[in-house]
Design an enzyme around this catalytic site. Sequence first.
Site, PDB file in Angstrom:
ATOM      1  CG  HIS B  38      -2.230  -0.884   1.125  1.00 21.27           C
ATOM      2  ND1 HIS B  38      -2.391  -2.155   0.990  1.00 21.27           N
ATOM      3  CD2 HIS B  38      -3.602  -0.185   0.839  1.00 21.27           C
ATOM      4  CE1 HIS B  38      -3.674  -2.254   0.716  1.00 21.27           C
ATOM      5  NE2 HIS B  38      -4.319  -1.166   0.732  1.00 21.27           N
ATOM      6  CE  LYS B 106      -6.816 -11.631  10.675  1.00 22.01           C
ATOM      7  NZ  LYS B 106      -6.915 -11.577  12.221  1.00 22.01           N
TER       8      LYS B 106
HETATM    9  S1  SF4 Z   1      -6.846 -17.702  12.287  1.00 22.76           S
HETATM   10 FE1  SF4 Z   1      -5.304 -17.004  13.526  1.00 22.76          FE
HETATM   11  S2  SF4 Z   1      -3.483 -17.447  12.634  1.00 22.76           S
HETATM   12 FE2  SF4 Z   1      -5.095 -17.266  11.047  1.00 22.76          FE
HETATM   13  S3  SF4 Z   1      -5.302 -15.221  10.613  1.00 22.76           S
HETATM   14 FE3  SF4 Z   1      -6.624 -15.461  12.142  1.00 22.76          FE
HETATM   15  S4  SF4 Z   1      -5.550 -14.902  14.077  1.00 22.76           S
HETATM   16 FE4  SF4 Z   1      -3.889 -15.158  12.380  1.00 22.76          FE
END
Ligand code: SF4
Lengths: 296, 201
Positions: B38, B106
Amino acid sequence: MKQTDSIVENVAFNLVKQAVVYLPDDVKASLRKAYAEETSEAGKTQLKTILDNLALAEKHEAPICQDTGTFVFYVKAGADFEGLDCVEEALTNATRKATFEVPLRPNAVHPFTQKNSGDNTGKGIPQVHWELVSGDSLELTVLAKGGGSENVSVLGMLNPSEGLQGLKRLVVDAVIKAGAQPCPPTILGVGVGGGADAALSLAKKALLKPLDEANEEAEIAGLEREILEAANMTGIGPMGLGGKTTVLGVHVDWAFRHPASFPVAVVFNCWAARRASAKINADGSVEYLTHKKRPR
Amino acid sequence: MATYRLKTPISEAQIRKLEVNDVVYLSGTVVTARDQAHRRAIELLQKGKALPVNLEGLAVFHCGPVMKKENDSWVAVAAGPTTSTRMEMVEDEFIKGSKVRVVIGKGGMGKRTSAAMVKYGAVYCAFTGGAAVLAAKAIKHVKGVEWLDLGMPEALWILEVDEFGPLVVAIDSCGRNLFLDVAKKVEANRQRIYRKLGFQP
Ligand code: SF4
């Protein structure tokens, strides 16, 4: 001892692979239950996606998550196990080999130069915790710890007069502050007492306990339930999209403290709670403890 | 809550139809970019230079994948989303300069990104954190890679995807932000929890 050396390396390699590809049964069962019970639509979609992803990972023998974590080994070493002096080297070799063969994401970065070692090994990594016991066997546990959940760890040096209320408040606040970041639903390890470092170590080690194993101390088991209920009242939900499943389980461990200090540590594990254990006997035979039916 | 199947390049009109909580399955071209990519992209865009890939109408994916090389071509092993908040300070400039329509990650993004999405017509979609194999299986082909000097996780991976999802629309182009809504509810719940546990407010 060359021979035990290569056994330790092989077993450690298998454990790393098992851990990153297959979740332990207790975690899977808990995720399935959460999916059945979740009422928020966006939250349910997340849990469904998690379960679909787990099935795909198993089918293709691929790591569940792209962040395959950094590796922490817990070694319960029988004092009469031959070749203890070579164990750390074997764990490092196994980690390196797994990085290329599984493969794992290279996750070891020099904190000052930002250079990635490329093989998940380097100064201080993989981390190894030792516990010396009597006997001639060696119990190995690996924890593959993701960065997203590690980043929201909390240590509070409380005033002892804050007592249990202070402890509960610290944990609830930590869960709320963490929000979506540790990939909820999470598992909480809470370490109480010791010193600052001991509280954090206890908290992280508590993550190794299976979710279906209740605390043997009734009072602590009660505290764990109370924290679990409170954490799930937050409404953060799977992946922070809202819902009633924020935390799958809480494990508390403790040690005596200094009269003037009351350390409380909270360490999070994401839903991808990856751990695997095995026991190596003196005759070289191996018992896999968490992943009994898995190919290796 | 509606389900959409979208194909890149995505038009502004298509984006303006999406609302929070909608589910999207995306086909076409998705490009990964994390913090360093970015930053480098914005430096170029601000100098009026072109990016190595034209992102207009495409999707950017906050992701540091595990890739492996098989007979000279790259294959995605695991490719889940990374935490988007790390890109919050730069995403508005990035959307403005690159004309990207979909941001996938996320954990959600904040007011700054929301405002840029309203202004330029873009959405933020949450993909389940850690669901890396599901994502990798939706990647049909790695079309290319740029800026590999930043390292495997930070490089721009140009991916051909088929029915990538389920993606939950979490920020729409009308200014609604699911994560900020949840945050408000959580704040109210904090007080309920405090009372239940008997804390002084
Ligand atoms: S599931 Fe766990 S290891 Fe995978 S992105 Fe999420 S926090 Fe990170």
